[in-house]
Write a protein that holds these residues in place. Structure first.
Motif, short mmCIF file in Angstrom:
data_model
loop_
_atom_site.label_atom_id
_atom_site.label_comp_id
_atom_site.label_asym_id
_atom_site.label_seq_id
_atom_site.Cartn_x
_atom_site.Cartn_y
_atom_site.Cartn_z
N UNK A 223 -30.88 -2.13 16.87
CA UNK A 223 -32.11 -1.44 16.50
C UNK A 223 -32.03 0.04 16.86
N UNK A 224 -31.58 0.34 18.07
CA UNK A 224 -31.51 1.74 18.51
C UNK A 224 -30.62 2.57 17.60
N UNK A 267 -33.52 2.24 28.22
CA UNK A 267 -32.50 3.24 27.89
C UNK A 267 -32.00 3.01 26.47
N UNK A 268 -32.12 4.05 25.67
CA UNK A 268 -31.72 3.96 24.27
C UNK A 268 -30.19 3.90 24.18
N UNK A 269 -29.68 2.83 23.56
CA UNK A 269 -28.24 2.64 23.45
C UNK A 269 -27.58 3.72 22.60
N UNK A 270 -28.31 4.28 21.65
CA UNK A 270 -27.70 5.21 20.70
C UNK A 270 -27.62 6.63 21.21
N UNK A 271 -28.58 7.05 22.05
CA UNK A 271 -28.60 8.45 22.47
C UNK A 271 -28.82 8.65 23.97
N UNK A 272 -29.00 7.57 24.71
CA UNK A 272 -29.15 7.66 26.16
C UNK A 272 -30.51 8.09 26.65
#
Length: 563
Positions: A223-224, A267-272
């Motif tokens: 999703x992220x 914590x967003x997996x794609x952008x931290x």
């Protein structure tokens, strides 16, 4: 015309709820509508539809049905379909679809091809419809477990046979993000920024079930990365999730709560960064019919409890309580492509049991939104059409071979209900709490109502519904409409029952032909339209109109008043 009208609007003299009318001394149902008592805007939550097979979209009967759906709604209809990113040649099949949007060259470089995706979205946009764009499923070249990929499921096979390589996480999340980015960027270039801003996007389907062969955390990661690609291409695009199944179950509740918490503070997996974009909450709600001694018995209770649970979870967080809620699939049961030959409980789908269930259940969805204060935006009826299949086979669809079924006429009725919902009470409508507990199983049927008022019109829907698909005597229903702001009006009555707005009964009287003639098809097409059984000018005394309807079991009527 006056003689026809009297058949449905019978003259009467009443004392309390008992009416004298020739030899008719049957107790009558009383419905009271007050046009001055406004409840809330009449949100067109019904104007959302979806289906498994995306390639039916641009086929002959698919295009015809989409044209009809667009025409019956006063607002743009949203459409959701599976498999928009699945690899394949675009050949349609049950529970299958493909667009070949993403492949890779010999060196592993992405190759994008939007031809089939565009043909799907073009069909929607050209009719004024909007995609509820599902980001999925996994292209073969991106799947971490691609073999086997193409399935050949048919009714009677194990449902899990459809789960193949498209259900797995990507082997490269950056390529997954870039695929979404390129798709959205292309959509903006093709349809314009303003148009794409009006769509909703969502990731995957029922990740808490067989459709997702990864973990919960891997879904959050999926999703992220998808949301990151979407927002990079169009920061104002709207995305939501998680479209889980069986919302009332503990597993599903855990999924939704964990998903919301992740989007708020995880914590967003794609952008931290902290959190992930979330502009809508989506979940599914299904009923559970069964056969009892050869009779179909519906069950609205699990569907409504799925909805109640989803509404309650959404409104329990300050960050999400005002977000739009979309019931991504909202149906009497779970498998649209399972016909009644393999699933006899699905015999409800061809006739008026489906249409009366739809009227009675949507009315309760409005009540649940009122009760929980959820920002209820839409409920996707997972029902479309199945191209080149047997006539009236028992699929959960709105039409068969281009002929509309009775259920589509309920949506035509909803399309005439605009403005504000107003107070409407019936002495035979089951209380919401009772339906949440045990559906509609009592000795008496559910004769309920939903009413609206606009600037120069009003509409009153009335149904006679029961879970058990058995015949019952026609019942007298007195409808009193108070505070009509006019001295005269035009009153039209629309009816769905065994003899009106019902192509299925006409088809059976033809001998149930599987190869109907051209003339028979024209007759069936006409029978599938919503029938106005009476129209007349009426004088209004002291702001009141009183109607006397006769409704057979599983019938639905709409009284439309214009002034």
């Amino acid at each position: 015309m006056r003689q026809r009208l009297q058949h449905y609007l019978l003259p009467f003299v009443c004392l309390s709820f008992f009416c004298v009318q020739g030899q008719d001394t049957q107790k009558k149902t009383a419905i009271t509508v007050d046009l001055k008592k406004e409840i809330a805007p009449m949100k067109p939550v019904w104007a959302w539809f979806g289906y498994d097979e995306p390639n039916y979209t641009y086929m002959k009967d698919g295009k015809k049905l989409l044209t009809e759906i667009a025409a019956l709604s006063p607002v743009p209809v949203y459409v959701r379909t599976h498999s928009l990113l699945v690899s394949g040649d675009g050949t349609a099949a049950l529970k299958w679809g493909s667009t070949n949007a993403y492949t890779e060259d010999a060196n592993g470089n992405p190759v994008y091809n939007w031809r089939i995706v565009d043909s799907i979205f073009d069909t929607y946009v050209s009719r004024g419809m909007k995609p509820l764009a599902q980001i999925g499923f996994m292209p073969e070249a991106l799947s971490s477990h691609p073999v086997p990929y193409r399935h050949h499921w048919k009714p009677g096979d194990r449902y899990s046979d459809i789960i193949t390589g498209w259900a797995y996480p990507p082997k490269d999340y950056n390529k997954w993000r870039n695929l979404v980015y390129e798709w959205v960027k292309h959509s903006v270039e093709r349809y314009g920024k303003k148009e794409v801003e009006s769509w909703y996007w969502e990731v995957w389907n029922e990740p808490n079930g067989d459709y997702w062969k990864g973990s919960r955390e891997e879904f959050f990661k999926l999703y992220d990365y998808a949301a990151d690609g979407l927002k990079s291409a169009l920061p104002t695009a709207k995305i939501g999730g998680p479209n889980i199944a069986g919302t009332r179950s503990k597993n599903a509740q855990d999924w939704v709560n964990d998903f919301i918490k992740h989007c708020i503070s995880g914590t967003n997996y794609a952008n931290g960064r902290q959190g992930s974009p979330l502009e809508a909450i989506l979940f599914h709600a299904k009923g559970s019919p069964k056969t009892v001694d050869g009779m179909v018995r519906m069950n609205m209770e699990p569907q409504l409890n799925d909805i109640k649970t989803g509404f309650q979870i959404t409104t329990s967080y300050p960050e999400t309580k005002n977000l739009p809620v979309i019931i991504g699939e909202s149906d009497p049961e779970g498998c649209a492509a399972c016909g009644m030959a393999t699933n006899p409980e699905n015999a409800y789908r061809n006739g008026t049991l489906y249409s009366s269930y739809t009227a009675a259940s949507f009315a309760r969805k409005y009540l649940l939104a009122d009760q929980t204060k959820a920002n209820f935006l839409g409920a996707v009826s997972w029902s479309f059409e199945f191209e080149n299949q047997p006539w009236f086979y028992g699929y959960r669809d709105l039409s068969t071979n281009g002929v509309d079924k009775p259920v589509l006429n309920v949506f035509r009725m909803f399309g005439m209900m605009t403005g504000k919902r107003v107070s409407a009470e019936s002495n035979r409508m089951y209380p919401l709490e009772e339906v949440l507990k045990s559906s509609v199983r009592g000795e008496l049927s559910d004769i309920g109502t939903l009413a609206t008022k606009d600037k120069k019109s009003a509409a009153v829907m009335v149904w006679n519904y029961h879970d058990d698909n058995i015949q019952g005597l026609a019942e007298n229903v007195i409808v009193t409409i108070d505070n009509v702001p006019a001295k005269k009006a035009i009153l039209s009555i629309y009816l769905i029952d065994d003899t009106n707005s019902n192509s299925y009964e006409v088809w059976k009287k033809m001998g149930s032909p599987q190869n109907p003639t051209e003339l028979q098809i024209k007759t069936l097409e006409s029978a599938g339209q919503l029938k106005c059984v009476s129209t007349e000018k009426t004088k209004i005394k002291s702001g009141q109109i009183t109607l006397n309807l006769k409704l057979t079991r599983q019938a639905v009527a709409l009284a439309k008043i214009t002034w």
